[in-house]
Write a protein that holds these residues in place. Structure first.
Motif, PDB file in Angstrom:
ATOM      1  N   LEU A 104      44.330  45.663  35.724  1.00  0.00           N
ATOM      2  CA  LEU A 104      43.084  44.637  36.723  1.00  0.00           C
ATOM      3  C   LEU A 104      43.731  44.575  38.324  1.00  0.00           C
ATOM      4  O   LEU A 104      42.662  44.071  39.091  1.00  0.00           O
ATOM      5  CB  LEU A 104      43.010  43.359  35.722  1.00  0.00           C
ATOM      6  CG  LEU A 104      42.468  42.305  36.542  1.00  0.00           C
ATOM      7  CD1 LEU A 104      41.208  42.530  36.628  1.00  0.00           C
ATOM      8  CD2 LEU A 104      42.621  41.283  35.118  1.00  0.00           C
ATOM      9  N   LEU A 105      44.376  44.140  38.682  1.00  0.00           N
ATOM     10  CA  LEU A 105      44.357  43.765  39.723  1.00  0.00           C
ATOM     11  C   LEU A 105      44.056  45.214  41.161  1.00  0.00           C
ATOM     12  O   LEU A 105      42.675  44.122  42.159  1.00  0.00           O
ATOM     13  CB  LEU A 105      45.892  43.971  40.932  1.00  0.00           C
ATOM     14  CG  LEU A 105      46.264  43.524  41.921  1.00  0.00           C
ATOM     15  CD1 LEU A 105      45.990  42.324  42.274  1.00  0.00           C
ATOM     16  CD2 LEU A 105      48.162  44.023  42.404  1.00  0.00           C
ATOM     17  N   PRO A 106      43.790  46.495  40.396  1.00  0.00           N
ATOM     18  CA  PRO A 106      42.991  47.363  41.464  1.00  0.00           C
ATOM     19  C   PRO A 106      41.502  47.169  42.159  1.00  0.00           C
ATOM     20  O   PRO A 106      40.921  46.586  42.612  1.00  0.00           O
ATOM     21  CB  PRO A 106      43.774  48.530  41.586  1.00  0.00           C
ATOM     22  CG  PRO A 106      44.255  48.527  40.526  1.00  0.00           C
ATOM     23  CD  PRO A 106      44.727  47.717  40.435  1.00  0.00           C
ATOM     24  N   LEU A 107      41.040  46.943  40.217  1.00  0.00           N
ATOM     25  CA  LEU A 107      40.216  46.236  40.333  1.00  0.00           C
ATOM     26  C   LEU A 107      39.221  44.905  41.035  1.00  0.00           C
ATOM     27  O   LEU A 107      38.501  45.309  41.480  1.00  0.00           O
ATOM     28  CB  LEU A 107      39.697  45.965  38.758  1.00  0.00           C
ATOM     29  CG  LEU A 107      40.017  47.898  38.073  1.00  0.00           C
ATOM     30  CD1 LEU A 107      39.664  47.598  36.263  1.00  0.00           C
ATOM     31  CD2 LEU A 107      38.933  49.231  38.238  1.00  0.00           C
ATOM     32  N   LEU A 108      40.502  44.275  41.095  1.00  0.00           N
ATOM     33  CA  LEU A 108      40.114  42.425  41.593  1.00  0.00           C
ATOM     34  C   LEU A 108      39.835  43.332  43.036  1.00  0.00           C
ATOM     35  O   LEU A 108      38.327  42.713  44.018  1.00  0.00           O
ATOM     36  CB  LEU A 108      40.789  42.016  41.256  1.00  0.00           C
ATOM     37  CG  LEU A 108      40.483  41.209  39.890  1.00  0.00           C
ATOM     38  CD1 LEU A 108      41.762  40.240  39.408  1.00  0.00           C
ATOM     39  CD2 LEU A 108      39.651  39.932  39.176  1.00  0.00           C
ATOM     40  N   ARG A 157      37.579  27.493  36.148  1.00  0.00           N
ATOM     41  CA  ARG A 157      37.415  28.684  35.320  1.00  0.00           C
ATOM     42  C   ARG A 157      38.793  29.228  34.684  1.00  0.00           C
ATOM     43  O   ARG A 157      39.299  29.649  36.150  1.00  0.00           O
ATOM     44  CB  ARG A 157      35.907  30.206  35.933  1.00  0.00           C
ATOM     45  CG  ARG A 157      36.220  31.222  35.387  1.00  0.00           C
ATOM     46  CD  ARG A 157      35.375  31.920  36.093  1.00  0.00           C
ATOM     47  NE  ARG A 157      33.921  31.776  35.712  1.00  0.00           N
ATOM     48  CZ  ARG A 157      33.294  31.563  34.338  1.00  0.00           C
ATOM     49  NH1 ARG A 157      33.729  33.012  33.731  1.00  0.00           N
ATOM     50  NH2 ARG A 157      31.973  31.375  34.004  1.00  0.00           N
ATOM     51  N   ILE A 158      38.565  29.464  33.653  1.00  0.00           N
ATOM     52  CA  ILE A 158      39.912  30.340  33.292  1.00  0.00           C
ATOM     53  C   ILE A 158      39.019  31.939  32.348  1.00  0.00           C
ATOM     54  O   ILE A 158      38.030  31.534  31.935  1.00  0.00           O
ATOM     55  CB  ILE A 158      40.559  29.233  32.854  1.00  0.00           C
ATOM     56  CG1 ILE A 158      42.464  30.530  32.033  1.00  0.00           C
ATOM     57  CG2 ILE A 158      39.869  29.383  31.177  1.00  0.00           C
ATOM     58  CD1 ILE A 158      43.233  29.795  31.654  1.00  0.00           C
ATOM     59  N   VAL A 159      39.919  32.696  33.420  1.00  0.00           N
ATOM     60  CA  VAL A 159      39.504  33.675  31.162  1.00  0.00           C
ATOM     61  C   VAL A 159      41.255  34.407  30.948  1.00  0.00           C
ATOM     62  O   VAL A 159      41.779  34.572  31.396  1.00  0.00           O
ATOM     63  CB  VAL A 159      39.623  35.153  32.742  1.00  0.00           C
ATOM     64  CG1 VAL A 159      38.671  36.850  31.579  1.00  0.00           C
ATOM     65  CG2 VAL A 159      37.862  35.386  33.096  1.00  0.00           C
ATOM     66  N   LEU A 219      37.618  41.502  34.739  1.00  0.00           N
ATOM     67  CA  LEU A 219      36.855  41.707  36.026  1.00  0.00           C
ATOM     68  C   LEU A 219      35.000  40.977  35.471  1.00  0.00           C
ATOM     69  O   LEU A 219      35.104  40.659  36.570  1.00  0.00           O
ATOM     70  CB  LEU A 219      36.858  43.333  36.731  1.00  0.00           C
ATOM     71  CG  LEU A 219      36.037  43.418  37.735  1.00  0.00           C
ATOM     72  CD1 LEU A 219      36.647  42.287  39.372  1.00  0.00           C
ATOM     73  CD2 LEU A 219      36.214  44.637  37.692  1.00  0.00           C
ATOM     74  N   ALA A 220      34.837  41.617  34.950  1.00  0.00           N
ATOM     75  CA  ALA A 220      33.118  41.738  34.128  1.00  0.00           C
ATOM     76  C   ALA A 220      33.360  39.586  34.117  1.00  0.00           C
ATOM     77  O   ALA A 220      32.092  39.392  34.918  1.00  0.00           O
ATOM     78  CB  ALA A 220      32.612  42.534  33.284  1.00  0.00           C
ATOM     79  N   GLY A 245      26.282  42.984  28.659  1.00  0.00           N
ATOM     80  CA  GLY A 245      27.088  44.073  29.475  1.00  0.00           C
ATOM     81  C   GLY A 245      27.838  45.444  29.147  1.00  0.00           C
ATOM     82  O   GLY A 245      28.099  45.886  29.831  1.00  0.00           O
ATOM     83  N   TRP A 246      29.233  44.560  28.713  1.00  0.00           N
ATOM     84  CA  TRP A 246      30.116  45.240  28.642  1.00  0.00           C
ATOM     85  C   TRP A 246      30.253  46.357  27.381  1.00  0.00           C
ATOM     86  O   TRP A 246      29.737  46.864  26.561  1.00  0.00           O
ATOM     87  CB  TRP A 246      30.978  44.837  28.449  1.00  0.00           C
ATOM     88  CG  TRP A 246      32.526  45.269  27.988  1.00  0.00           C
ATOM     89  CD1 TRP A 246      33.520  45.270  29.447  1.00  0.00           C
ATOM     90  CD2 TRP A 246      33.123  45.747  27.168  1.00  0.00           C
ATOM     91  NE1 TRP A 246      34.463  46.162  28.748  1.00  0.00           N
ATOM     92  CE2 TRP A 246      34.833  46.314  27.875  1.00  0.00           C
ATOM     93  CE3 TRP A 246      33.050  45.732  26.080  1.00  0.00           C
ATOM     94  CZ2 TRP A 246      35.039  47.116  26.783  1.00  0.00           C
ATOM     95  CZ3 TRP A 246      33.400  46.312  24.465  1.00  0.00           C
ATOM     96  CH2 TRP A 246      35.551  47.101  25.439  1.00  0.00           C
TER      97      TRP A 246
END
Length: 283
Positions: free
Chosen positions: A16-20, A107-109, A208-209, A267-268
């Protein structure tokens, strides 16, 4: 957006980190070790050494970072310690949510799982309640998930990602991982229990989404729930392990999960729609 990423060095966090960062987000990444902090900084993130079970330290870290969102991908599963993982979900989530409240983070995911539903004959969608009537040892896991999801829902914007069984780099379902070892030892049999899988890269894409998704729980799983007598021989072949013995029967909760909400309303879509092709990458 400024994101506090808890669990940045875990299986999902590493993806996830590189995507963020590529999406232009500012990231403050949490790790327990100095080596982990150095690795995170080298990737372009801010890094904070933190034990999420240290309530005061979590409050200080979240207040200092002042993020727009917390992304909670913390687990304690590397050593198959379900009790430690339950404590992270209960106490760690509680600390993160309270710290977010105190710092005004809306917000939290949060990472949840898609195999904690009550029993049934078909894959479960998000309207099925979590199985608060289950017995031990499963009750430890489900009880901790209920605590996690209830705590996260206290924030005004909360997305609960109910991941399928993760496979790929850094997971139990990878070459040299826990499941490979168990297959080689002949500890597993292929019965009728249904599982929904998810490649760890698809889990990261969903996280990410989800920074832009509306509040609520979402099953994040691939398109093909399957019984063990279908997927376990394929996993064994991909990992170079002997074919497992065939067995029968399943528990009512071993039903898999339905990803219609994620696909239609969010939309995922998974880049590995089926474990059949995803497992082939593991060898």
């Amino acid at each position: 957006m400024h994101v506090l990423l808890a669990g940045a060095t875990g299986a999902v966090g590493r993806q996830l980190l590189p995507l963020l960062l590529a999406a232009g987000h500012q990231v403050t990444a949490v790790t327990r070790t100095a080596a982990g902090a150095a690795t995170l900084r080298a990737q372009g993130a801010g890094a904070v050494r933190l034990d999420v079970l240290d309530r005061a330290a979590v409050e200080r870290a979240v207040a200092a970072a002042a993020p727009d969102a917390v992304v909670h991908q913390l687990t304690a599963l590397a050593e198959y310690d379900l009790a430690a993982n339950a404590r992270i979900r209960r106490e760690g989530t509680r600390n993160l949510v309270d710290a977010a409240h105190g710092a005004g983070v809306p917000r939290i995911v949060a990472q949840s799982i898609a195999w904690a539903y009550r029993g049934g004959d078909a894959p479960a969608d998000e309207t099925v309640p979590l199985d608060d009537t289950t017995e031990e040892p499963r009750a430890t896991t489900v009880g901790a998930l209920l605590a996690l999801e209830e705590a996260a829902a206290e924030l005004p914007e909360h997305v609960l990602l109910r991941y399928g069984m993760l496979y790929g780099p850094g997971t139990w379902y990878a070459k040299g991982g826990l499941m490979a070892d168990r297959l080689h030892r002949g500890e597993l049999s292929a019965g009728a229990a249904v599982t929904s899988f998810l490649h760890v890269e698809d889990a990261a894409r969903a996280a990410l989404a989800a920074l832009a998704w509306p509040s609520g729980a979402v099953n994040v799983v691939d398109d093909e729930p399957a019984p063990a007598h279908e997927w376990l021989p394929a996993l064994a072949a991909a990992l170079g392990a002997p074919a497992p013995a065939r067995s029968t029967g399943r528990a009512a909760w071993e039903r898999g999960a339905d990803n219609t909400l994620a696909r239609t309303a969010r939309g995922w879509r998974p880049t590995r729609p089926s474990w059949r092709t995803g497992f082939a990458e593991l060898g």
